[in-house]
Design a protein around this motif. Sequence first.
Motif, PDB file in Angstrom:
ATOM      1  N   GLN A 201       0.872  -1.172   0.000  1.00  0.00           N
ATOM      2  CA  GLN A 201       0.000   0.000   0.000  1.00  0.00           C
ATOM      3  C   GLN A 201       0.904   1.215   0.000  1.00  0.00           C
ATOM      4  O   GLN A 201       1.949   1.209   0.672  1.00  0.00           O
ATOM      5  CB  GLN A 201      -0.910   0.012   1.238  1.00  0.00           C
ATOM      6  N   VAL A 202       0.532   2.227  -0.753  1.00  0.00           N
ATOM      7  CA  VAL A 202       1.290   3.464  -0.785  1.00  0.00           C
ATOM      8  C   VAL A 202       0.347   4.592  -0.425  1.00  0.00           C
ATOM      9  O   VAL A 202      -0.670   4.795  -1.100  1.00  0.00           O
ATOM     10  CB  VAL A 202       1.925   3.709  -2.171  1.00  0.00           C
ATOM     11  N   HIS A 203       0.664   5.305   0.640  1.00  0.00           N
ATOM     12  CA  HIS A 203      -0.163   6.420   1.081  1.00  0.00           C
ATOM     13  C   HIS A 203       0.290   7.704   0.392  1.00  0.00           C
ATOM     14  O   HIS A 203       1.491   7.925   0.242  1.00  0.00           O
ATOM     15  CB  HIS A 203      -0.042   6.613   2.595  1.00  0.00           C
ATOM     16  N   PRO A 204      -0.636   8.551  -0.016  1.00  0.00           N
ATOM     17  CA  PRO A 204      -0.231   9.848  -0.572  1.00  0.00           C
ATOM     18  C   PRO A 204       0.629  10.601   0.446  1.00  0.00           C
ATOM     19  O   PRO A 204       0.292  10.679   1.616  1.00  0.00           O
ATOM     20  CB  PRO A 204      -1.557  10.579  -0.802  1.00  0.00           C
ATOM     21  N   GLY A 205       1.748  11.108  -0.005  1.00  0.00           N
ATOM     22  CA  GLY A 205       2.639  11.838   0.882  1.00  0.00           C
ATOM     23  C   GLY A 205       3.483  10.948   1.766  1.00  0.00           C
ATOM     24  O   GLY A 205       4.238  11.428   2.601  1.00  0.00           O
ATOM     25  N   GLY A 206       3.374   9.647   1.608  1.00  0.00           N
ATOM     26  CA  GLY A 206       4.136   8.714   2.423  1.00  0.00           C
ATOM     27  C   GLY A 206       4.789   7.660   1.565  1.00  0.00           C
ATOM     28  O   GLY A 206       4.677   7.659   0.347  1.00  0.00           O
ATOM     29  N   GLY A 207       5.460   6.777   2.204  1.00  0.00           N
ATOM     30  CA  GLY A 207       6.150   5.726   1.480  1.00  0.00           C
ATOM     31  C   GLY A 207       5.360   4.442   1.444  1.00  0.00           C
ATOM     32  O   GLY A 207       4.250   4.355   1.970  1.00  0.00           O
ATOM     33  N   PRO A 208       5.947   3.445   0.827  1.00  0.00           N
ATOM     34  CA  PRO A 208       5.268   2.149   0.741  1.00  0.00           C
ATOM     35  C   PRO A 208       5.286   1.430   2.081  1.00  0.00           C
ATOM     36  O   PRO A 208       6.265   1.489   2.831  1.00  0.00           O
ATOM     37  CB  PRO A 208       6.105   1.398  -0.298  1.00  0.00           C
ATOM     38  N   VAL A 209       4.178   0.791   2.378  1.00  0.00           N
ATOM     39  CA  VAL A 209       4.036  -0.037   3.578  1.00  0.00           C
ATOM     40  C   VAL A 209       3.420  -1.360   3.143  1.00  0.00           C
ATOM     41  O   VAL A 209       2.928  -1.489   2.025  1.00  0.00           O
ATOM     42  CB  VAL A 209       3.162   0.642   4.655  1.00  0.00           C
ATOM     43  N   VAL A 210       3.440  -2.328   4.023  1.00  0.00           N
ATOM     44  CA  VAL A 210       2.796  -3.614   3.751  1.00  0.00           C
ATOM     45  C   VAL A 210       1.598  -3.745   4.681  1.00  0.00           C
ATOM     46  O   VAL A 210       1.715  -3.537   5.891  1.00  0.00           O
ATOM     47  CB  VAL A 210       3.786  -4.788   3.957  1.00  0.00           C
ATOM     48  N   TRP A 211       0.474  -4.075   4.084  1.00  0.00           N
ATOM     49  CA  TRP A 211      -0.744  -4.347   4.830  1.00  0.00           C
ATOM     50  C   TRP A 211      -0.923  -5.853   4.914  1.00  0.00           C
ATOM     51  O   TRP A 211      -0.807  -6.559   3.913  1.00  0.00           O
ATOM     52  CB  TRP A 211      -1.960  -3.751   4.119  1.00  0.00           C
ATOM     53  N   LEU A 212      -1.218  -6.330   6.105  1.00  0.00           N
ATOM     54  CA  LEU A 212      -1.509  -7.750   6.307  1.00  0.00           C
ATOM     55  C   LEU A 212      -3.010  -7.971   6.274  1.00  0.00           C
ATOM     56  O   LEU A 212      -3.793  -7.038   6.497  1.00  0.00           O
ATOM     57  CB  LEU A 212      -0.938  -8.213   7.643  1.00  0.00           C
TER      58      LEU A 212
END
Length: 147
Positions: A103-114
Motif C-alpha cells: 500500500q502506498v499512502h499519498p505523501g508517504g512511502g510504501p508499507v505492507v498491509w496484512l
Amino acid sequence: MNIPFLGGWPKRHEPESTDGHLAAAFDRDPEGVAELLSECTLLRTRAGEVGVDLDDTPTSLQELDQLPPRWRNEPEELPWFGNDAGLYLGTVIVRNVPGARWQVHPGGGPVVWLASGREIQVVEAGLDWAMTGAPQLAQVYAEASEH
C-alpha cells in the motif's frame, strides 16, 4: 520490465515534491509499482558480492541477518542500503504471507498491509536493521507471518 506509469511522469526543471507520485502510480498500476519496489538493486548487488542469493524467500532474510554489517562503513550508502533492505523485506512478506499486499499512502512511502489489517512500516524496519541490526529482518517477517 514494463512499468507504464514511468513514462507519464511530468518532466519539470524546477524542484518539485514527489509526494503523491508513487501513490498515484500505485493506484494506476499496483503490479508495476510492486515490481519496481522489489528491485532493491543496491541490496541485491551487495548481497551477491558476498554470495547471498536474494530469492525473495524468508530464508534469504535469515542470510541477510547473518552478514557482517560492512555497509555501516559507507555513510553515503547506508540510507539507500537500509531503504532497499526494507523494500526487500516487504517484497518477501508480500510474496510469501497470504493476504499481504503493498500500500502506498499519498505523501508517504510504501508499507505492507496484512490480511489482519496490521500495517508494517517495512522501510523503517529496513533502515533500523541497516543502522543497528535490530530488529532482524527474519524476526519482522516471522511476526508478519503470524498475523
